[in-house]
Design a protein around this motif. Structure first.
Motif, PDB file in Angstrom:
ATOM      1  N   ALA A  70      40.532  21.457  27.140  1.00 48.62           N
ATOM      2  CA  ALA A  70      41.606  21.522  26.141  1.00 48.62           C
ATOM      3  C   ALA A  70      41.073  22.065  24.825  1.00 48.62           C
ATOM      4  N   SER A  73      40.360  25.932  25.330  1.00 42.31           N
ATOM      5  CA  SER A  73      41.499  26.819  25.601  1.00 42.31           C
ATOM      6  C   SER A  73      42.778  26.453  24.860  1.00 42.31           C
ATOM      7  N   TYR A  74      42.960  25.170  24.595  1.00 40.95           N
ATOM      8  CA  TYR A  74      44.213  24.700  23.990  1.00 40.95           C
ATOM      9  C   TYR A  74      43.905  23.652  22.911  1.00 40.95           C
TER      10      TYR A  74
END
Length: 168
Positions: A70, A73-74
């Protein structure tokens, strides 16, 4: 016990509760780093966890992997834990009211007790939805159980202080 001594005990309990809320909040900010440290500690050659509690070691690795992915990437997903941390800090500030005037602000203590009780159904409902192992859900619920204890003690002492403060 004198009113002064009772007030002092109430304030000591509240300071402990406030400190715990603040520490809990502050630890939610560096979650990715903390999970890496915890995983390193639990999986080190000196740790008994992999041998005696393999499910715990696997869970921590799974959570750390998810947080790393996470974060890479996010990262905006982790913004939710920033808000969680902020909420703990704001709630801690609310307990300054009972520290200042316990009888008048007993409602904050009652609010805290309701929040602690609310942890139980939240964990039992959301834990399975989010694929949280039941044993971890029990750990989450323990925050409500252990959190309500000082609040119950403080509530009882505030009621005693209120009774003592009423003129005969």
């Amino acid at each position: 016990m004198s009113e002064r001594a009772l007030l002092r005990r109430i304030r000591v309990w509240l300071v402990v509760f406030i400190v715990c809320l603040v520490l809990s909040g502050l630890t939610a900010f560096p979650l990715v780093t903390e999970l890496r440290w915890v995983e390193d500690l639990l999986t080190s050659s000196a740790s008994p966890v992999p041998e005696h509690f393999p499910a715990l070691a696997e869970w921590i690795t799974r959570v750390r992997t998810g947080l790393d992915e996470a974060d890479a990437s996010y990262p905006f997903v982790l913004y939710g834990t920033d808000w969680l941390a902020f909420a703990h800090l704001v709630i801690a500030v609310a307990f300054y009211g009972p520290y200042r005037d316990p009888v008048r602000n007993i409602w904050v203590i009652e609010f805290g007790m309701i929040a602690c009780a609310g942890i139980i159904p939240l964990a039992l409902i959301c834990g399975p939805i989010r694929d949280i192992p039941f044993w971890w859900t029990v750990i989450d619920m323990s925050f409500g159980v252990f959190g309500v204890i000082p609040l119950l003690v403080v509530h009882r002492m505030i009621k005693r202080l209120e009774t003592a403060a009423v003129p005969a």
